[in-house]
Motif scaffolding. Structure first.
Motif, PDB file in Angstrom:
ATOM      1  N   GLU A 235      39.009 -14.632 -30.063  1.00 57.20           N
ATOM      2  CA  GLU A 235      39.923 -14.704 -28.921  1.00 57.20           C
ATOM      3  C   GLU A 235      39.386 -13.842 -27.787  1.00 57.20           C
ATOM      4  OE1 GLU A 235      42.607 -16.451 -28.402  1.00 57.20           O
ATOM      5  OE2 GLU A 235      42.662 -17.411 -30.378  1.00 57.20           O
ATOM      6  N   GLY A 236      39.197 -14.441 -26.624  1.00 58.36           N
ATOM      7  CA  GLY A 236      38.742 -13.674 -25.461  1.00 58.36           C
ATOM      8  C   GLY A 236      37.326 -13.151 -25.622  1.00 58.36           C
ATOM      9  N   THR A 237      37.122 -11.920 -25.160  1.00 56.04           N
ATOM     10  CA  THR A 237      35.804 -11.281 -25.188  1.00 56.04           C
ATOM     11  C   THR A 237      35.911  -9.928 -25.886  1.00 56.04           C
ATOM     12  OG1 THR A 237      35.203 -12.339 -23.093  1.00 56.04           O
ATOM     13  CG2 THR A 237      33.865 -10.460 -23.794  1.00 56.04           C
ATOM     14  N   THR A 238      35.014  -9.672 -26.830  1.00 52.98           N
ATOM     15  CA  THR A 238      35.042  -8.393 -27.544  1.00 52.98           C
ATOM     16  C   THR A 238      34.411  -7.294 -26.682  1.00 52.98           C
ATOM     17  OG1 THR A 238      32.901  -8.747 -28.609  1.00 52.98           O
ATOM     18  CG2 THR A 238      34.853  -9.600 -29.737  1.00 52.98           C
ATOM     19  N   ALA A 239      34.577  -6.061 -27.108  1.00 47.92           N
ATOM     20  CA  ALA A 239      33.994  -4.925 -26.387  1.00 47.92           C
ATOM     21  C   ALA A 239      32.472  -4.936 -26.513  1.00 47.92           C
ATOM     22  CB  ALA A 239      34.550  -3.621 -26.947  1.00 47.92           C
ATOM     23  N   LEU A 240      31.810  -4.369 -25.515  1.00 51.53           N
ATOM     24  CA  LEU A 240      30.355  -4.242 -25.557  1.00 51.53           C
ATOM     25  C   LEU A 240      29.965  -3.201 -26.604  1.00 51.53           C
ATOM     26  CD1 LEU A 240      29.442  -4.240 -21.747  1.00 51.53           C
ATOM     27  CD2 LEU A 240      29.713  -6.178 -23.295  1.00 51.53           C
ATOM     28  N   THR A 241      28.960  -3.527 -27.402  1.00 53.57           N
ATOM     29  CA  THR A 241      28.479  -2.627 -28.451  1.00 53.57           C
ATOM     30  C   THR A 241      27.006  -2.341 -28.223  1.00 53.57           C
ATOM     31  OG1 THR A 241      30.048  -3.523 -30.061  1.00 53.57           O
ATOM     32  CG2 THR A 241      28.170  -2.291 -30.926  1.00 53.57           C
ATOM     33  N   GLU A 242      26.659  -1.064 -28.137  1.00 49.10           N
ATOM     34  CA  GLU A 242      25.271  -0.670 -27.857  1.00 49.10           C
ATOM     35  C   GLU A 242      24.561  -0.278 -29.143  1.00 49.10           C
ATOM     36  OE1 GLU A 242      22.758   2.335 -24.894  1.00 49.10           O
ATOM     37  OE2 GLU A 242      24.945   2.409 -24.979  1.00 49.10           O
ATOM     38  N   SER A 243      23.301  -0.702 -29.280  1.00 49.92           N
ATOM     39  CA  SER A 243      22.466  -0.310 -30.407  1.00 49.92           C
ATOM     40  C   SER A 243      21.028  -0.199 -29.925  1.00 49.92           C
ATOM     41  CB  SER A 243      22.573  -1.316 -31.559  1.00 49.92           C
ATOM     42  OG  SER A 243      22.194  -2.614 -31.141  1.00 49.92           O
ATOM     43  N   MET A 244      20.169   0.375 -30.757  1.00 50.09           N
ATOM     44  CA  MET A 244      18.767   0.583 -30.390  1.00 50.09           C
ATOM     45  C   MET A 244      17.861   0.192 -31.537  1.00 50.09           C
ATOM     46  SD  MET A 244      18.862   4.242 -28.378  1.00 50.09           S
ATOM     47  CE  MET A 244      17.065   4.297 -28.372  1.00 50.09           C
ATOM     48  N   ASN A 246      14.171   1.357 -31.918  1.00 52.80           N
ATOM     49  CA  ASN A 246      13.085   2.157 -31.340  1.00 52.80           C
ATOM     50  C   ASN A 246      13.241   2.236 -29.824  1.00 52.80           C
ATOM     51  OD1 ASN A 246      11.922   2.662 -33.880  1.00 52.80           O
ATOM     52  ND2 ASN A 246      10.886   0.692 -33.856  1.00 52.80           N
ATOM     53  N   ASP A 247      12.290   1.668 -29.056  1.00 54.27           N
ATOM     54  CA  ASP A 247      12.337   1.781 -27.603  1.00 54.27           C
ATOM     55  C   ASP A 247      13.096   0.630 -26.944  1.00 54.27           C
ATOM     56  OD1 ASP A 247      10.425  -0.050 -28.416  1.00 54.27           O
ATOM     57  OD2 ASP A 247       9.095   0.329 -26.716  1.00 54.27           O
ATOM     58  N   ILE A 248      13.750  -0.196 -27.735  1.00 53.94           N
ATOM     59  CA  ILE A 248      14.464  -1.355 -27.195  1.00 53.94           C
ATOM     60  C   ILE A 248      15.970  -1.124 -27.313  1.00 53.94           C
ATOM     61  CG2 ILE A 248      14.943  -3.816 -27.520  1.00 53.94           C
ATOM     62  CD1 ILE A 248      12.079  -4.150 -28.424  1.00 53.94           C
ATOM     63  N   GLY A 249      16.666  -1.312 -26.205  1.00 52.43           N
ATOM     64  CA  GLY A 249      18.116  -1.184 -26.194  1.00 52.43           C
ATOM     65  C   GLY A 249      18.773  -2.555 -26.235  1.00 52.43           C
ATOM     66  N   LEU A 250      19.871  -2.654 -26.964  1.00 56.12           N
ATOM     67  CA  LEU A 250      20.601  -3.919 -27.073  1.00 56.12           C
ATOM     68  C   LEU A 250      22.087  -3.654 -26.862  1.00 56.12           C
ATOM     69  CD1 LEU A 250      18.476  -3.747 -29.823  1.00 56.12           C
ATOM     70  CD2 LEU A 250      18.849  -6.195 -29.580  1.00 56.12           C
ATOM     71  N   ILE A 251      22.708  -4.445 -26.004  1.00 53.45           N
ATOM     72  CA  ILE A 251      24.151  -4.355 -25.791  1.00 53.45           C
ATOM     73  C   ILE A 251      24.730  -5.741 -26.071  1.00 53.45           C
ATOM     74  CG2 ILE A 251      25.992  -3.881 -24.162  1.00 53.45           C
ATOM     75  CD1 ILE A 251      24.173  -1.947 -22.758  1.00 53.45           C
ATOM     76  N   SER A 252      25.544  -5.830 -27.113  1.00 54.22           N
ATOM     77  CA  SER A 252      26.007  -7.131 -27.599  1.00 54.22           C
ATOM     78  C   SER A 252      27.523  -7.253 -27.517  1.00 54.22           C
ATOM     79  CB  SER A 252      25.539  -7.334 -29.044  1.00 54.22           C
ATOM     80  OG  SER A 252      26.012  -6.290 -29.879  1.00 54.22           O
ATOM     81  N   TRP A 253      27.983  -8.501 -27.546  1.00 55.16           N
ATOM     82  CA  TRP A 253      29.414  -8.795 -27.553  1.00 55.16           C
ATOM     83  C   TRP A 253      29.606 -10.251 -27.977  1.00 55.16           C
ATOM     84  CZ3 TRP A 253      26.315  -8.786 -23.328  1.00 55.16           C
ATOM     85  CH2 TRP A 253      26.344  -9.900 -22.488  1.00 55.16           C
ATOM     86  N   GLN A 254      30.843 -10.617 -28.230  1.00 62.98           N
ATOM     87  CA  GLN A 254      31.192 -12.001 -28.519  1.00 62.98           C
ATOM     88  C   GLN A 254      32.175 -12.506 -27.473  1.00 62.98           C
ATOM     89  OE1 GLN A 254      31.880 -11.339 -33.068  1.00 62.98           O
ATOM     90  NE2 GLN A 254      31.639 -13.546 -32.753  1.00 62.98           N
ATOM     91  N   LYS A 255      32.052 -13.802 -27.193  1.00 61.96           N
ATOM     92  CA  LYS A 255      32.941 -14.426 -26.211  1.00 61.96           C
ATOM     93  C   LYS A 255      33.154 -15.871 -26.639  1.00 61.96           C
ATOM     94  CE  LYS A 255      33.358 -15.350 -21.232  1.00 61.96           C
ATOM     95  NZ  LYS A 255      32.670 -15.199 -19.923  1.00 61.96           N
ATOM     96  N   GLY A 256      34.384 -16.225 -26.959  1.00 62.46           N
ATOM     97  CA  GLY A 256      34.653 -17.588 -27.396  1.00 62.46           C
ATOM     98  C   GLY A 256      33.897 -17.900 -28.679  1.00 62.46           C
ATOM     99  N   ASN A 257      33.075 -18.964 -28.629  1.00 58.95           N
ATOM    100  CA  ASN A 257      32.337 -19.390 -29.816  1.00 58.95           C
ATOM    101  C   ASN A 257      30.883 -18.929 -29.792  1.00 58.95           C
ATOM    102  OD1 ASN A 257      31.323 -21.006 -27.778  1.00 58.95           O
ATOM    103  ND2 ASN A 257      31.157 -22.836 -29.067  1.00 58.95           N
ATOM    104  N   ALA A 258      30.577 -17.863 -29.046  1.00 63.43           N
ATOM    105  CA  ALA A 258      29.188 -17.426 -28.912  1.00 63.43           C
ATOM    106  C   ALA A 258      29.056 -15.915 -29.036  1.00 63.43           C
ATOM    107  CB  ALA A 258      28.624 -17.882 -27.565  1.00 63.43           C
ATOM    108  N   SER A 259      27.880 -15.496 -29.509  1.00 62.07           N
ATOM    109  CA  SER A 259      27.503 -14.082 -29.534  1.00 62.07           C
ATOM    110  C   SER A 259      26.391 -13.878 -28.517  1.00 62.07           C
ATOM    111  CB  SER A 259      27.012 -13.677 -30.926  1.00 62.07           C
ATOM    112  OG  SER A 259      28.051 -13.729 -31.868  1.00 62.07           O
ATOM    113  N   PHE A 260      26.504 -12.813 -27.724  1.00 64.64           N
ATOM    114  CA  PHE A 260      25.552 -12.528 -26.653  1.00 64.64           C
ATOM    115  C   PHE A 260      24.947 -11.145 -26.842  1.00 64.64           C
ATOM    116  CE2 PHE A 260      28.620 -15.505 -24.956  1.00 64.64           C
ATOM    117  CZ  PHE A 260      27.883 -16.377 -24.168  1.00 64.64           C
ATOM    118  N   VAL A 261      23.759 -10.956 -26.286  1.00 64.17           N
ATOM    119  CA  VAL A 261      23.156  -9.624 -26.245  1.00 64.17           C
ATOM    120  C   VAL A 261      22.254  -9.540 -25.011  1.00 64.17           C
ATOM    121  CG1 VAL A 261      21.163 -10.267 -27.682  1.00 64.17           C
ATOM    122  CG2 VAL A 261      21.862  -7.875 -27.526  1.00 64.17           C
ATOM    123  N   VAL A 262      22.306  -8.397 -24.345  1.00 64.53           N
ATOM    124  CA  VAL A 262      21.373  -8.082 -23.260  1.00 64.53           C
ATOM    125  C   VAL A 262      20.364  -7.096 -23.821  1.00 64.53           C
ATOM    126  CG1 VAL A 262      21.108  -6.897 -21.049  1.00 64.53           C
ATOM    127  CG2 VAL A 262      22.923  -8.571 -21.353  1.00 64.53           C
TER     128      VAL A 262
END
Length: 282
Positions: A235-244, A246-262
């Motif tokens: 339902e809606g959009t989940t909170a942004l979750t940050e993880s690492m 090594n030297d790569i940062g990932l910020i992920s969340w879910q929205k509707g029927n999809a999972s996203f990450v920057v």
């Protein structure tokens, strides 16, 4: 760090996984993995074996060393010139090597034997016995789609000529192609106000699912990516979750029927703001 030039690919990839290569060879292996499908298959098998071996080693270290093994190790330490009494082959030691105090031998040799057994068993179990009931399930549970994304980003962010599969000039085709491939409807976000220029896209496989990768470049030539795949709806959009990774940062969340990450450099202070902008617009 020693060069592995001229050695078999499996040995070079193993050293690459262990971080034992000079930077010039790291770049060379990155290029090979980006362009050679067979090399990527070998790399994935080695990576799974390494992870399984590490977990097996951790579990084995939690168990007490059997008393019979300790006694056997002590006997071997006292009589190096005698034939070994156990089923293990004798370990040659250079005459010039400094001898450790006798009290150290039981723990040192036991640890060495555990490492040897765990490492050998890992490679065998993963490559030869994937039909075993528990091992594949344990391996699958250890990785997430974000681990796959981090591995892809580490390779493709260093590419120049082959950074993308479809260039940004074909933006309409990218939206149609990746929407159909992933089952996620989207429009490539305009991130020019974040000083990011859209470069194009790729189709990946992460977590066993078709995954879209949109790539952007900043003024310092750093590469950022937006990746997404179809997932169980929320339902809606989940909170942004940050993880690492090594030297790569990932910020992920879910929205509707999809999972996203920057994805981007973990040290970049704007990564979270970029993720917020993408979450609001994609």
């Amino acid at each position: 760090m020693e060069s592995t030039q001229g050695l078999p690919l499996e040995i070079r990839l193993s050293a690459y996984l262990d971080g034992q290569l000079p930077q010039t060879e790291v770049d060379e292996i990155d290029a090979i993995l980006a362009e050679d499908d067979d090399a990527r298959v070998v790399f994935e098998k080695l990576k799974l074996g390494s992870e399984f071996g590490a977990r097996a080693f951790d579990r084995m270290l939690q168990d007490p060393i059997p008393l019979d093994l300790v006694r056997t190790i002590k006997d071997v330490g006292k009589s190096e010139n005698e034939a070994p009494k156990s089923g293990f082959a004798a370990i040659p030691v250079s005459a010039a090597a400094p001898r450790r105090p006798p009290a150290f031998w039981p723990k040192a040799l036991a640890a060495s034997l555990v490492i040897f057994i765990a490492g050998g068993a890992a490679g065998y179990l993963v490559s030869e016995q994937q039909d075993a009931a528990e091992a594949p399930l344990q391996i699958a549970a250890a990785r997430t789609w974000l681990d796959d994304i981090a591995d892809y980003h580490r390779i493709y962010s260093r590419q120049t000529r082959h950074l993308v599969e479809v260039p940004a000039s074909e933006q309409e085709h990218i939206a149609e192609w990746l929407s159909a491939s992933t089952g996620v409807t989207f429009t490539p976000p305009d991130l020019s106000d974040k000083n990011l220029t859209f470069q194009g896209a790729r189709l990946l496989v992460a977590g066993g699912k078709p995954t879209a990768q949109l790539l952007y470049r900043d003024a310092e030539n750093e590469i950022f990516a937006i990746c997404f795949l179809k997932s169980d709806p929320v339902e809606g959009t989940t909170a942004l979750t940050e993880s690492m990774r090594n030297d790569i940062g990932l910020i992920s969340w879910q929205k509707g029927n999809a999972s996203f990450v920057v994805v981007g450099p973990s040290a970049d202070p704007d990564l979270e703001r970029i993720a917020e902008a993408v979450s609001a617009s994609i």
